[in-house]
Design an enzyme around this catalytic site. Structure first.
Site, PDB file in Angstrom:
ATOM      1  N   ASP A  25       0.854  -1.194   0.000  1.00  0.00           N
ATOM      2  CA  ASP A  25       0.000   0.000   0.000  1.00  0.00           C
ATOM      3  C   ASP A  25       0.888   1.242   0.000  1.00  0.00           C
ATOM      4  O   ASP A  25       2.055   1.170   0.372  1.00  0.00           O
ATOM      5  CB  ASP A  25      -0.893  -0.022   1.256  1.00  0.00           C
ATOM      6  CG  ASP A  25      -2.071   0.925   1.137  1.00  0.00           C
ATOM      7  OD1 ASP A  25      -2.363   1.387   0.011  1.00  0.00           O
ATOM      8  OD2 ASP A  25      -2.697   1.222   2.173  1.00  0.00           O
ATOM      9  N   ASN A  73      -9.309  -3.839  -6.213  1.00  0.00           N
ATOM     10  CA  ASN A  73      -8.436  -3.058  -7.101  1.00  0.00           C
ATOM     11  C   ASN A  73      -8.928  -3.024  -8.556  1.00  0.00           C
ATOM     12  O   ASN A  73      -8.482  -2.203  -9.350  1.00  0.00           O
ATOM     13  CB  ASN A  73      -6.993  -3.581  -7.064  1.00  0.00           C
ATOM     14  CG  ASN A  73      -6.283  -3.281  -5.756  1.00  0.00           C
ATOM     15  OD1 ASN A  73      -5.460  -4.055  -5.286  1.00  0.00           O
ATOM     16  ND2 ASN A  73      -6.606  -2.150  -5.133  1.00  0.00           N
TER      17      ASN A  73
HETATM   18  C1  IPE Z   1      -0.434  -0.269  -3.413  1.00  0.00           C
HETATM   19  O1  IPE Z   1      -0.356   1.107  -3.459  1.00  0.00           O
HETATM   20  C2  IPE Z   1      -0.560  -0.916  -4.771  1.00  0.00           C
HETATM   21  C3  IPE Z   1      -1.723  -1.796  -4.898  1.00  0.00           C
HETATM   22  C4  IPE Z   1      -2.527  -2.125  -3.937  1.00  0.00           C
HETATM   23  C5  IPE Z   1      -2.016  -2.344  -6.211  1.00  0.00           C
HETATM   24  P1  IPE Z   1      -1.618   2.029  -3.711  1.00  0.00           P
HETATM   25  O2  IPE Z   1      -1.846   2.099  -5.174  1.00  0.00           O
HETATM   26  O3  IPE Z   1      -2.791   1.559  -2.908  1.00  0.00           O
HETATM   27  O4  IPE Z   1      -1.105   3.436  -3.192  1.00  0.00           O
HETATM   28  P2  IPE Z   1      -1.924   4.561  -2.416  1.00  0.00           P
HETATM   29  O5  IPE Z   1      -2.618   3.900  -1.271  1.00  0.00           O
HETATM   30  O6  IPE Z   1      -2.905   5.133  -3.400  1.00  0.00           O
HETATM   31  O7  IPE Z   1      -0.900   5.548  -1.999  1.00  0.00           O
HETATM   32 MG    MG Z   2      -3.807   2.205  -1.157  1.00  0.00          MG
END
Ligand code: IPE
Ligand code: MG
Length: 158
Positions: A25, A73
């Site tokens: 994350d 996601n």
């Molecule tokens: C983690 O980073 C990547 C995945 C879960 C695919 P994020 O994309 O969730 O990054 P933030 O939370 O928006 O900063």
């Molecule tokens: Mg995230």
């Protein structure tokens, strides 16, 4: 020649966990804070994974679970999902030599059959290529379900 022990699942020194689980994350925020694109953050995150795998192997931690892509996601913009998937295949190919050298087996959690052909193929390839590797297990959680399923999966592993 492979001089890494490759017969039994490794054990950590006392006081270290046998299972490390990481929810990936903050890639986007990391990139934003540096004036970079979200994809750059994902790339940097994947780069860290390489270091984490090698370090766990060194410390004797037998199970590493990485929560990489949840079923939620799928709600992200198509272009970002595509970039995440591209990074996944790229890094699977790059990690394979390390996994072979260090006797690390790849397994997956979640329904990766829903992924595009290239990603399914790359995952199957690396899982198959490393199935005899027995020193450490790398669990990649991909397209894993909601909270309940997550808790259930972790309980099963533990
Ligand atoms: C983690 O980073 C990547 C995945 C879960 C695919 P994020 O994309 O969730 O990054 P933030 O939370 O928006 O900063
Ligand atoms: Mg995230």
């Amino acid at each position: 020649m492979n001089d890494e022990p490759c017969n039994n699942l490794q054990s950590p020194k006392k006081s270290l966990p046998r299972h490390l689980a990481i929810i990936m994350d903050g890639n986007g925020r990391w990139a934003q804070a540096r004036g970079l694109k979200r994809a750059d953050g994902h790339r940097a995150g994947a780069e860290n994974v390489y270091t984490i795998i090698a370090e766990c192997r060194k410390l004797g931690i037998p199970y590493l679970t990485l929560y990489a892509f949840s079923s939620e996601n799928w709600n992200r913009p198509k272009a970002e999902i595509q970039e995440l998937f591209n990074i996944l295949t790229e890094f699977l190919n790059r990690f394979l030599p390390l996994m072979q050298e260090k006797c690390i087996r790849l397994q997956t959690l979640g329904d990766f059959e829903a992924l595009p052909f290239a990603q399914r193929t790359a995952l199957r390839h690396v899982m198959h290529a490393t199935e005899q590797n027995s020193a450490m297990i790398l669990n990649l959680a991909i397209n894993y379900g909601g909270r309940q399923e997550l808790v259930h999966a972790v309980q099963k592993i533990v």
